[in-house]
Design an enzyme around this catalytic site. Sequence first.
Site, short mmCIF file in Angstrom:
data_model
loop_
_atom_site.label_atom_id
_atom_site.label_comp_id
_atom_site.label_asym_id
_atom_site.label_seq_id
_atom_site.Cartn_x
_atom_site.Cartn_y
_atom_site.Cartn_z
N GLY A 1 -5.52 9.97 -18.79
CA GLY A 1 -6.72 10.44 -18.08
C GLY A 1 -7.95 9.57 -18.21
O GLY A 1 -8.86 9.68 -17.39
N GLY B 1 -7.45 6.16 -18.65
CA GLY B 1 -6.89 4.80 -18.47
C GLY B 1 -7.64 4.07 -17.36
O GLY B 1 -8.38 4.67 -16.56
N VAL C 1 2.15 12.95 -26.20
CA VAL C 1 3.26 13.26 -25.28
C VAL C 1 4.56 13.59 -26.01
O VAL C 1 5.51 14.11 -25.41
CB VAL C 1 3.53 12.13 -24.26
N LYS D 1 3.90 2.73 -11.31
CA LYS D 1 4.84 1.66 -11.58
C LYS D 1 4.67 1.16 -13.02
O LYS D 1 3.65 1.46 -13.62
CB LYS D 1 4.64 0.53 -10.59
N ASP E 1 3.53 3.36 -4.81
CA ASP E 1 3.49 1.93 -4.54
C ASP E 1 2.25 1.76 -3.68
O ASP E 1 2.26 2.14 -2.50
CB ASP E 1 4.75 1.48 -3.79
N HIS E 2 1.17 1.22 -4.26
CA HIS E 2 -0.09 1.29 -3.52
C HIS E 2 -0.09 0.43 -2.25
O HIS E 2 -0.90 0.64 -1.36
CB HIS E 2 -1.29 0.96 -4.42
N LYS F 1 -1.66 0.97 2.15
CA LYS F 1 -2.52 0.02 2.86
C LYS F 1 -2.37 0.21 4.37
O LYS F 1 -1.27 0.49 4.87
CB LYS F 1 -2.18 -1.42 2.47
N ASP G 1 6.77 -7.64 -10.70
CA ASP G 1 5.45 -7.06 -10.50
C ASP G 1 5.12 -6.89 -9.01
O ASP G 1 4.44 -5.94 -8.62
CB ASP G 1 4.41 -7.97 -11.17
N HIS H 1 6.41 -3.94 -4.04
CA HIS H 1 5.54 -4.06 -2.85
C HIS H 1 6.20 -4.85 -1.72
O HIS H 1 6.23 -4.41 -0.57
CB HIS H 1 4.23 -4.76 -3.22
N LYS I 1 0.40 -15.68 -8.51
CA LYS I 1 -0.98 -15.65 -9.01
C LYS I 1 -1.53 -17.07 -9.03
O LYS I 1 -0.79 -18.04 -9.02
CB LYS I 1 -1.00 -15.05 -10.41
N LYS J 1 -6.68 -15.21 -1.84
CA LYS J 1 -6.20 -13.82 -1.94
C LYS J 1 -5.82 -13.42 -0.52
O LYS J 1 -6.68 -13.22 0.34
CB LYS J 1 -7.34 -12.93 -2.47
C1 BG6 Z 1 -0.30 -4.59 -8.73
C2 BG6 Z 1 0.14 -5.68 -9.67
O1 BG6 Z 1 0.75 -3.73 -8.43
O2 BG6 Z 1 -0.78 -5.19 -7.53
C3 BG6 Z 1 -0.96 -6.68 -9.95
O3 BG6 Z 1 0.56 -5.11 -10.91
C4 BG6 Z 1 -1.52 -7.19 -8.65
O4 BG6 Z 1 -0.50 -7.75 -10.75
C5 BG6 Z 1 -1.87 -6.06 -7.71
O5 BG6 Z 1 -2.67 -7.96 -8.96
C6 BG6 Z 1 -2.27 -6.59 -6.35
O6 BG6 Z 1 -2.74 -5.54 -5.58
P1 BG6 Z 1 -3.78 -5.80 -4.43
O7 BG6 Z 1 -3.95 -4.49 -3.76
O8 BG6 Z 1 -5.03 -6.30 -5.08
O9 BG6 Z 1 -3.18 -6.86 -3.57
#
Ligand code: BG6
Length: 493
Positions: free
Chosen positions: A16, A18, A89, A152, A181-182, A186, A239, A244, A340, A345
């Site tokens: 909570g 984090g 936990v 994840k 999975d963010h 998007k 990762d 993703h 990376k 970006k």
């Molecule tokens: C995360 C990874 O899932 O996605 C990170 O653990 C990475 O290492 C990040 O930087 C990238 O996400 P975004 O939305 O910034 O492209």
Amino acid sequence: MPNTTPTRALYMLFGGTGDLALRKLYPAIFNLYKKGSLSTHFALVGLSRKELTDEEFRAKIIDSIAAETENQAQAEEFASHFYWKSHDVTNLDHYQELGKIADELDKKYETNGNRIFYVSMAPRFFGIVAKNLKDQNVLSENGGFNRLVIEKPFGRDFASAKELNDDLTSAFNENQIYRIDHYLGKETTQAIPVLRFGNPMIDAIWNQNYIKDVQITLAESLGVEDRAGYYDTAGALRDMIQNHTLQIVSYLAMEQPNSFIDTDIRREKVKVLESMKIYDEQGVKDNFVRGQYGAGDNTPEYRQENGVPEDSNNNTYAAGKIIFDNPRWGKTPFYIRSGKKLADKTGRIDIEFKKPLVDIFAKGTNQPAELQSNVLTLLIDPKIGISLDINTKNSDQGFHTETVDLNYLQSDDRAAEVPLPYERLFHDILKGDGTYFASWPEVAAAWKFIDPVQKLWDNTKGDFPNYKSGSMGPQAADDLLARDGNAWYFPNK
Ligand code: BG6
């Protein structure tokens, strides 16, 4: 009219205070609240071993949503729904106490007994939390729903992912589990099915007869930052690629689902992920490339970063070629890459179409052929947009062709309104919509594809560092495409 009444629920958030909760989740939940998409009948219990009072926790919430706050009184009202419980936990008594708190909050906020358990902790705790929630009767039993949200990474390989999944499914059904999975939250990822299945013109040419190759680039300019402890054991392959990137691949490559509901979509995603050719050792060598960043102009190489072992064999870059064993894509390679400390970006998808068989404008003249491939680009990050390169006539004297770019770029004002990925995904969880979450068979298929690559890379030393910080990765990734007569479209064109 669809029922748009926001869903009442009690949230229990493990981890909570984090980083993820404070940076992403609370602002996302607050945005939903401001828009009226979160029922006022909600409460959130924050959990971790930390000792905090409710007031201290609420102060953290108010800080974490500061950038989204226009009205202080509203922020305070929002934070008043937050409660703190110090929770180990592994301690069963703590779950018993949590169950009692949950019952009280259910009554106080009239949540209809709906419960969402969000586990944002070290992955080794995912299974334990799920099991204890069930065994210690923290799950709602009075007609409300129980949903489990898992951050994840979902395992380190197929075997550990399966073990984790077995633990989770001993307490929750697959349709109660939301694997975050963010990238699926998007805008551009969510737009892929509309582009494909909402435009017959595009749908008609979405196959190996017209598409030469597909390129997915998820490039980051940042390095490992302060996450060496996790990242050095994960690497780009686990990762970014396993989750993703392969999720994006599944939306690009799947067959048309019967409808746009989660069960239909998941069925098609699984099918296509399971049709990826799994490489043997030689196949991995031929079709995958790993990299680790060297120094940049004023930046250290990966092995000199904080917390990274000096002899690290970790990949900070991974590229590969996916071949599908199916009738739609058999002849079309999907190239994927992520890393990376790259030049930019940039998240993007470049779909390269075949050139005309004959360039009639050059035929019979002394002119070199000028027609280029049509390329459809979907921009994911940092800009959202879509563009198409087409050939047209150059209007100068003489007869020449040229390629122009038809471009739709979302304005900054519009982009600022686009809900954050976590906002969308949290909203979907509330609605019980699993469309943009990874189902277990998808995760399993992705690991089965990745495992041989990871295994070979674990068992052999990489020739590192092999790309300069600020470049676009190792030369071998360019060679991978060149062997097929292809080239990365970005940033070269
Ligand atoms: C995360 C990874 O899932 O996605 C990170 O653990 C990475 O290492 C990040 O930087 C990238 O996400 P975004 O939305 O910034 O492209």
